[in-house]
Design a protein around this motif. Structure first.
Motif, PDB file in Angstrom:
ATOM      1  N   GLU A 186       0.870  -1.173   0.000  1.00 55.51           N
ATOM      2  CA  GLU A 186       0.000   0.000   0.000  1.00 55.51           C
ATOM      3  C   GLU A 186       0.908   1.224   0.000  1.00 55.51           C
ATOM      4  O   GLU A 186       1.573   1.521   0.986  1.00 55.51           O
ATOM      5  N   ASP A 187       0.938   1.915  -1.131  1.00 54.74           N
ATOM      6  CA  ASP A 187       1.825   3.068  -1.301  1.00 54.74           C
ATOM      7  C   ASP A 187       1.146   4.313  -0.752  1.00 54.74           C
ATOM      8  O   ASP A 187       0.076   4.695  -1.210  1.00 54.74           O
ATOM      9  N   ALA A 188       1.779   4.956   0.243  1.00 55.44           N
ATOM     10  CA  ALA A 188       1.197   6.154   0.853  1.00 55.44           C
ATOM     11  C   ALA A 188       1.779   7.437   0.285  1.00 55.44           C
ATOM     12  O   ALA A 188       1.499   8.520   0.783  1.00 55.44           O
ATOM     13  N   GLY A 189       2.637   7.324  -0.734  1.00 54.08           N
ATOM     14  CA  GLY A 189       3.123   8.515  -1.415  1.00 54.08           C
ATOM     15  C   GLY A 189       4.465   9.006  -0.911  1.00 54.08           C
ATOM     16  O   GLY A 189       5.251   8.268  -0.325  1.00 54.08           O
ATOM     17  N   ILE A 190       4.729  10.283  -1.140  1.00 57.57           N
ATOM     18  CA  ILE A 190       6.057  10.862  -0.922  1.00 57.57           C
ATOM     19  C   ILE A 190       5.942  12.208  -0.232  1.00 57.57           C
ATOM     20  O   ILE A 190       4.950  12.913  -0.392  1.00 57.57           O
ATOM     21  N   SER A 191       6.982  12.541   0.528  1.00 57.53           N
ATOM     22  CA  SER A 191       7.023  13.835   1.195  1.00 57.53           C
ATOM     23  C   SER A 191       8.466  14.307   1.280  1.00 57.53           C
ATOM     24  O   SER A 191       9.406  13.529   1.105  1.00 57.53           O
ATOM     25  N   ASP A 192       8.653  15.601   1.541  1.00 56.28           N
ATOM     26  CA  ASP A 192       9.977  16.178   1.732  1.00 56.28           C
ATOM     27  C   ASP A 192      10.339  16.172   3.210  1.00 56.28           C
ATOM     28  O   ASP A 192       9.501  16.495   4.062  1.00 56.28           O
ATOM     29  N   THR A 193      11.574  15.821   3.520  1.00 56.48           N
ATOM     30  CA  THR A 193      12.029  15.818   4.903  1.00 56.48           C
ATOM     31  C   THR A 193      12.743  17.124   5.231  1.00 56.48           C
ATOM     32  O   THR A 193      13.108  17.891   4.331  1.00 56.48           O
ATOM     33  N   ASP A 194      12.980  17.343   6.517  1.00 56.45           N
ATOM     34  CA  ASP A 194      13.673  18.544   6.954  1.00 56.45           C
ATOM     35  C   ASP A 194      15.153  18.523   6.572  1.00 56.45           C
ATOM     36  O   ASP A 194      15.804  19.567   6.546  1.00 56.45           O
ATOM     37  N   PHE A 195      15.693  17.334   6.295  1.00 59.38           N
ATOM     38  CA  PHE A 195      17.113  17.237   5.967  1.00 59.38           C
ATOM     39  C   PHE A 195      17.369  17.075   4.475  1.00 59.38           C
ATOM     40  O   PHE A 195      18.436  16.659   4.045  1.00 59.38           O
ATOM     41  N   GLY A 196      16.368  17.395   3.643  1.00 55.78           N
ATOM     42  CA  GLY A 196      16.580  17.462   2.210  1.00 55.78           C
ATOM     43  C   GLY A 196      16.349  16.195   1.428  1.00 55.78           C
ATOM     44  O   GLY A 196      16.584  16.161   0.219  1.00 55.78           O
ATOM     45  N   ALA A 197      15.883  15.152   2.091  1.00 51.76           N
ATOM     46  CA  ALA A 197      15.615  13.890   1.390  1.00 51.76           C
ATOM     47  C   ALA A 197      14.136  13.794   1.020  1.00 51.76           C
ATOM     48  O   ALA A 197      13.289  14.471   1.608  1.00 51.76           O
ATOM     49  N   LYS A 198      13.851  12.942   0.045  1.00 50.41           N
ATOM     50  CA  LYS A 198      12.486  12.557  -0.251  1.00 50.41           C
ATOM     51  C   LYS A 198      12.181  11.287   0.554  1.00 50.41           C
ATOM     52  O   LYS A 198      13.024  10.399   0.676  1.00 50.41           O
ATOM     53  N   GLU A 199      10.990  11.199   1.090  1.00 51.11           N
ATOM     54  CA  GLU A 199      10.601  10.035   1.882  1.00 51.11           C
ATOM     55  C   GLU A 199       9.411   9.330   1.236  1.00 51.11           C
ATOM     56  O   GLU A 199       8.339   9.913   1.073  1.00 51.11           O
ATOM     57  N   PHE A 200       9.614   8.075   0.861  1.00 54.24           N
ATOM     58  CA  PHE A 200       8.540   7.228   0.340  1.00 54.24           C
ATOM     59  C   PHE A 200       7.989   6.404   1.494  1.00 54.24           C
ATOM     60  O   PHE A 200       8.754   5.746   2.200  1.00 54.24           O
ATOM     61  N   THR A 201       6.687   6.397   1.672  1.00 54.94           N
ATOM     62  CA  THR A 201       6.092   5.650   2.777  1.00 54.94           C
ATOM     63  C   THR A 201       4.962   4.761   2.292  1.00 54.94           C
ATOM     64  O   THR A 201       4.411   4.952   1.204  1.00 54.94           O
ATOM     65  N   GLY A 202       4.620   3.802   3.127  1.00 55.75           N
ATOM     66  CA  GLY A 202       3.537   2.886   2.830  1.00 55.75           C
ATOM     67  C   GLY A 202       3.608   1.690   3.747  1.00 55.75           C
ATOM     68  O   GLY A 202       4.294   1.710   4.768  1.00 55.75           O
ATOM     69  N   THR A 203       2.896   0.630   3.392  1.00 51.05           N
ATOM     70  CA  THR A 203       2.947  -0.610   4.153  1.00 51.05           C
ATOM     71  C   THR A 203       3.201  -1.779   3.217  1.00 51.05           C
ATOM     72  O   THR A 203       2.827  -1.743   2.035  1.00 51.05           O
ATOM     73  N   VAL A 204       3.845  -2.815   3.742  1.00 49.61           N
ATOM     74  CA  VAL A 204       4.072  -4.042   2.988  1.00 49.61           C
ATOM     75  C   VAL A 204       3.534  -5.200   3.819  1.00 49.61           C
ATOM     76  O   VAL A 204       3.731  -5.254   5.034  1.00 49.61           O
ATOM     77  N   THR A 205       2.849  -6.118   3.158  1.00 51.25           N
ATOM     78  CA  THR A 205       2.290  -7.293   3.826  1.00 51.25           C
ATOM     79  C   THR A 205       2.743  -8.544   3.094  1.00 51.25           C
ATOM     80  O   THR A 205       2.585  -8.647   1.876  1.00 51.25           O
ATOM     81  N   ALA A 206       3.322  -9.482   3.836  1.00 53.18           N
ATOM     82  CA  ALA A 206       3.686 -10.792   3.285  1.00 53.18           C
ATOM     83  C   ALA A 206       2.593 -11.783   3.673  1.00 53.18           C
ATOM     84  O   ALA A 206       2.274 -11.933   4.860  1.00 53.18           O
ATOM     85  N   SER A 207       2.018 -12.442   2.694  1.00 49.95           N
ATOM     86  CA  SER A 207       0.910 -13.354   2.981  1.00 49.95           C
ATOM     87  C   SER A 207       1.385 -14.707   3.487  1.00 49.95           C
ATOM     88  O   SER A 207       0.616 -15.444   4.103  1.00 49.95           O
ATOM     89  N   GLU A 208       2.658 -15.049   3.217  1.00 45.92           N
ATOM     90  CA  GLU A 208       3.192 -16.344   3.622  1.00 45.92           C
ATOM     91  C   GLU A 208       4.568 -16.183   4.248  1.00 45.92           C
ATOM     92  O   GLU A 208       5.244 -15.180   4.036  1.00 45.92           O
ATOM     93  N   GLU A 209       4.960 -17.179   5.009  1.00 48.78           N
ATOM     94  CA  GLU A 209       6.283 -17.180   5.622  1.00 48.78           C
ATOM     95  C   GLU A 209       7.297 -17.753   4.654  1.00 48.78           C
ATOM     96  O   GLU A 209       7.064 -18.773   4.014  1.00 48.78           O
ATOM     97  N   VAL A 210       8.422 -17.090   4.535  1.00 48.90           N
ATOM     98  CA  VAL A 210       9.527 -17.567   3.713  1.00 48.90           C
ATOM     99  C   VAL A 210      10.570 -18.154   4.654  1.00 48.90           C
ATOM    100  O   VAL A 210      11.104 -17.458   5.519  1.00 48.90           O
ATOM    101  N   GLU A 211      10.844 -19.429   4.505  1.00 50.98           N
ATOM    102  CA  GLU A 211      11.745 -20.105   5.429  1.00 50.98           C
ATOM    103  C   GLU A 211      13.121 -19.450   5.456  1.00 50.98           C
ATOM    104  O   GLU A 211      13.708 -19.150   4.420  1.00 50.98           O
ATOM    105  N   GLY A 212      13.616 -19.216   6.658  1.00 53.12           N
ATOM    106  CA  GLY A 212      14.933 -18.618   6.819  1.00 53.12           C
ATOM    107  C   GLY A 212      14.946 -17.115   6.701  1.00 53.12           C
ATOM    108  O   GLY A 212      16.009 -16.501   6.746  1.00 53.12           O
ATOM    109  N   SER A 213      13.788 -16.509   6.553  1.00 55.83           N
ATOM    110  CA  SER A 213      13.739 -15.060   6.382  1.00 55.83           C
ATOM    111  C   SER A 213      12.633 -14.466   7.234  1.00 55.83           C
ATOM    112  O   SER A 213      11.475 -14.858   7.126  1.00 55.83           O
ATOM    113  N   GLU A 214      13.004 -13.518   8.065  1.00 51.87           N
ATOM    114  CA  GLU A 214      12.028 -12.785   8.862  1.00 51.87           C
ATOM    115  C   GLU A 214      11.928 -11.334   8.408  1.00 51.87           C
ATOM    116  O   GLU A 214      11.274 -10.523   9.057  1.00 51.87           O
TER     117      GLU A 214
END
Length: 271
Positions: A186-214
């Protein structure tokens, strides 16, 4: 449970709220135009997620044929831009056209040249595992400025970059595992930070467990007006199956770009 080996990598960067259903690392996203520049947000047709689609005319090979001689990974597109003091940020689109062979330990060979064609540096960059019949997007950093820093000099910026990808003969394994529709972003878009960077925000959901990876990679890939890769940024986030997790990818010194897409893939540190 899905079993696979993944390895390696860096951090992240512009606009519009869209829900992206990702087939693993493959792309099925919406293109987000730069609303900050007053451009209209447009929906793009879903890109093909399977590398095999691009090779529909090629005769199918048997698992035995692929095991004996796996097809090489290919870099279908890439983009880059200078970072600090001779370093380079880059992003690649990697395709695995094999139906049954996973590239466990691929390596990208990067060559930087100046305007006269002189080699500034050559570097090998480890790439996370690439499952069969899929397209992956990775953003990374490379370069060699250690000598320049020690001498107190500014490292020259490359004029051109060349990228190739190879998988050692002993770094393939046969598998019937595919990532499938594991990730939803779920992409929540972009904003400008106080230190001059662009910030991309959103959420990521994994529907299944990948063995050996958290954890999972979140890659933000930047595109120009013609849909070519300009570069990218990424971040590693902890993921639990079925639970949405926030991501914030910061982009310092990002080049001008017309759109971006967000991708996710499993991540695992190797000893």
């Amino acid at each position: 449970m899905i079993s696979m080996k993944i390895r390696t990598l860096t951090i992240a960067a512009l606009s519009a709220v869209v829900a992206l259903g990702l087939a693993g690392c493959a792309s099925n996203p919406t293109v987000n135009d730069d609303a900050a520049n007053g451009q209209q947000v447009q929906s793009a047709d879903a890109q093909q997620t399977d590398a095999s689609t691009d090779q529909a005319a090629a005769p199918a090979r048997t698992p035995e044929e692929e095991l004996a001689d796996p097809a090489d990974l290919t870099i279908a597109d890439y983009g880059w831009f200078p970072a600090e003091n001779g370093m380079v940020d880059f992003a690649v689109e990697v395709q695995n056209s094999n139906a049954t062979m996973e590239a466990v330990a691929p390596v990208i060979h990067a060559v930087a040249k100046d305007a006269d064609g002189n080699v500034l540096f050559e570097k090998d960059v480890d790439v996370p595992s690439v499952l069969p019949d899929s397209t992956y997007y990775f953003s990374m950093v490379t370069g060699d400025n250690s000598g320049m820093k020690l001498a107190g000099q500014e490292a020259p910026q490359p004029e051109t970059m060349e990228f190739t990808i190879e998988t050692p003969d002993d770094a393939w394994q046969q598998t019937d595992v595919t990532i499938g529709d594991i990730y939803t972003i779920e992409d929540a878009g972009i904003s400008d930070t106080d230190f001059g960077a662009k910030e991309f925000t959103g959420t990521v959901t994994a529907s299944e467990e990948v063995e050996g990876s958290e954890s999972s990679r979140v890659d933000v890939i930047l595109f120009d007006g013609d849909g070519n890769i300009e570069g990218g940024y990424f971040k590693i986030v902890d993921t639990t199956p079925g639970q949405a997790v926030d991501y914030d990818v910061y982009a310092m010194g990002a080049p001008d770009f017309a759109s971006y897409q967000v991708y996710a893939s499993p991540w695992m540190d190797e000893a």
